[in-house]
Design an enzyme around this catalytic site. Structure first.
Site, mmCIF file in Angstrom:
data_model
loop_
_atom_site.group_PDB
_atom_site.id
_atom_site.type_symbol
_atom_site.label_atom_id
_atom_site.label_comp_id
_atom_site.label_asym_id
_atom_site.label_seq_id
_atom_site.Cartn_x
_atom_site.Cartn_y
_atom_site.Cartn_z
ATOM 1 N N ARG A 128 0.821 -1.213 0.000
ATOM 2 C CA ARG A 128 0.000 0.000 0.000
ATOM 3 C C ARG A 128 0.855 1.263 0.000
ATOM 4 N NH1 ARG A 128 -5.398 -0.353 2.645
ATOM 5 N NH2 ARG A 128 -6.043 -2.497 2.386
ATOM 6 N N TYR A 131 0.333 4.569 -2.171
ATOM 7 C CA TYR A 131 -0.773 5.441 -1.760
ATOM 8 C C TYR A 131 -0.440 6.127 -0.433
ATOM 9 C CZ TYR A 131 -5.626 6.763 -0.697
ATOM 10 O OH TYR A 131 -6.783 7.460 -0.394
ATOM 11 N N LYS A 135 0.531 10.101 -0.123
ATOM 12 C CA LYS A 135 -0.240 11.047 0.698
ATOM 13 C C LYS A 135 0.654 11.675 1.771
ATOM 14 C CE LYS A 135 -4.481 10.416 -1.035
ATOM 15 N NZ LYS A 135 -5.135 11.486 -1.822
#
Ligand code: UDP
Length: 309
Positions: A128, A131, A135
Site C-alpha cells: 500500500r 498510496y 499522501k
C-alpha cells in the site's frame, strides 16, 4: 468524492466558475453535474496546464482503491505529489489549497482510535506504500510550504467512505459487496472478515470537507481526521447487506497482504474545529442508499463483474 464536492461548491454565492481537472482514471464524466459555471478539463493533475490563477484549489486527484493504486503505483505517487506541485503553481497569491489525505497515513495502527498526532506505522516497502507514502509526502510538502511561504493550506485525512457514484469495478469492499449482492454472486470476504473499518457515508464526509475547506471560520491548517467513528468489522458489513438483500451467499478468500486489521478516527479535533458536525448516516442507511444508486444509475448492459484483486 470530487463530483459531490463540486455540487457543494455550486451552492456558493461567491462562485464565479469551477475548473474540474480529472483524467477519468477511476471516475466517470457522467458523475459530474451539468452547469454553465463548470469547465471540464480532461487532464492529469500533475501535467494540467493553464496560465490562469485560481482563488482556491482542492486536490483530490488519486485513486483511493487498493485495486487501482496497486496497478499503477508510480502514477499514484505522481498524482498526489506532482499533482500538488503542479496545482500549487496555479494558486493565486493569498489563495487557499485543500488536500484530501487519508487514514492510510496511520498504516497498521498501534493505537485506537487514531488521533491526528499519532505518527502511524506505514511500511514504505509494503503493497500500500505508493498510496500511503504518496499522501504522506504530499502532506509533508504542504506543511513545509506553509511554514516557508505562508500559503494557506487545509489537510483533511479521510477514513473509509462509500456512497453513490462509486464505480462497479472500484474493488473496495462496499462496491464489491453491493454489486455481488445485486448480481447473485457470493460476497468475497478476504481473510476472516474480523478486520474492521469506520465506514462513512459520502454526504456526511462532504459536509465536513465543505465546512473545513471553505464554510467555517477557522485557521486550522490540519491535519484533520474526517470520517464516521463507528468501527465495524467486514463480516458485519456483509451481515448488514444480508438484511437488505436476502439470500446472499459468502465466499472466503485469502487475506490481503498487510491489510490493516482495524481503523477508527479520533474525531475530537473535528468536533472542535467544526462544531455541530457529526457523521449522521449509519452503515445500514448508507448501504441502502448506495445500493439504490447502483440499482438505478448503473446501466446493466451486461452482468458487471465486480473487481477482484
Ligand atoms: N474486503 C473484502 N472483500 C472485498 C473487498 C474488500 O473482504 O471484496 C476487505 C479488505 O480486505 C479490507 C476491508 O474490506 O479489510 C476494506 O477494504 P477496502 O478496499 O474497502 O478499503 P481499505 O482496505 O483501503 O480500507
Amino acid at each position: 468524492m470530487g463530483s459531490h464536492l463540486v455540487e457543494r461548491l455550486l451552492g456558493r454565492q461567491d462562485l464565479e466558475f469551477i475548473v474540474v481537472v480529472d483524467n477519468l482514471w477511476t471516475g466517470k464524466i457522467d458523475n459530474l453535474i451539468n452547469d454553465d459555471r463548470i469547465r471540464f478539463e480532461e487532464a492529469d493533475a500533475e501535467t494540467f496546464h493553464t496560465t490562469e490563477k485560481f482563488d482556491e484549489i482542492f486536490h483530490l486527484a488519486s485513486p483511493a482503491s487498493p485495486r487501482w493504486y496497486q496497478q499503477e503505483p508510480i502514477r499514484t505517487i505522481q498524482a498526489n505529489v506532482n499533482g500538488a506541485i503542479n496545482l500549487l503553481d496555479k494558486l493565486r497569491f493569498g489563495g487557499g489549497f485543500g488536500f484530501t489525505s487519508t487514514s492510510e497515513v496511520y498504516g497498521e495502527p498501534a493505537i485506537s482510535p487514531q488521533p491526528e498526532n499519532y505518527r502511524g506505522a506505514v511500511d514504505c516497502t509494503g503493497p500500500r506504500a505508493c498510496y500511503d507514502e504518496g499522501k504522506r509526502c504530499t502532506e509533508a510538502m504542504l506543511f513545509e510550504l506553509h511554514g516557508s511561504t505562508g500559503v494557506q493550506i487545509r489537510v483533511a485525512r479521510l477514513f473509509n467512505v462509500c456512497g453513490p457514484r462509486m464505480q462497479v469495478d472500484d474493488g473496495r469492499a462496499v462496491p464489491n459487496f453491493l454489486v455481488q449482492a445485486l448480481t447473485g454472486k457470493s460476497l468475497t470476504i478476504y481473510g476472516d472478515g474480523l478486520q474492521s473499518r469506520s465506514w462513512g457515508y459520502v454526504d456526511d464526509i462532504v459536509d465536513a470537507l465543505a465546512r473545513y475547506f471553505w464554510l467555517d471560520d477557522h485557521d486550522y491548517i490540519g491535519p484533520l481526521n474526517i470520517g464516521n467513528d463507528t468501527e465495524i468489522p467486514v463480516i458485519d458489513v456483509v451481515h448488514t447487506i444480508g438484511r437488505i438483500v436476502p439470500g446472499i451467499t459468502v465466499k472466503y478468500e485469502d487475506a490481503l497482504p498487510q491489510d490493516p486489521t482495524h481503523r477508527r478516527p479520533d474525531l475530537s479535533l473535528a468536533r472542535r474545529i467544526l462544531p455541530g458536525w457529526e457523521a449522521r448516516i449509519g452503515l445500514e442507511e448508507g448501504l441502502e442508499r448506495t445500493l439504490d444508486w447502483f440499482r438505478e444509475a448503473c446501466e446493466w448492459t451486461e452482468t458487471p463483474e465486480p473487481a477482484h484483486r
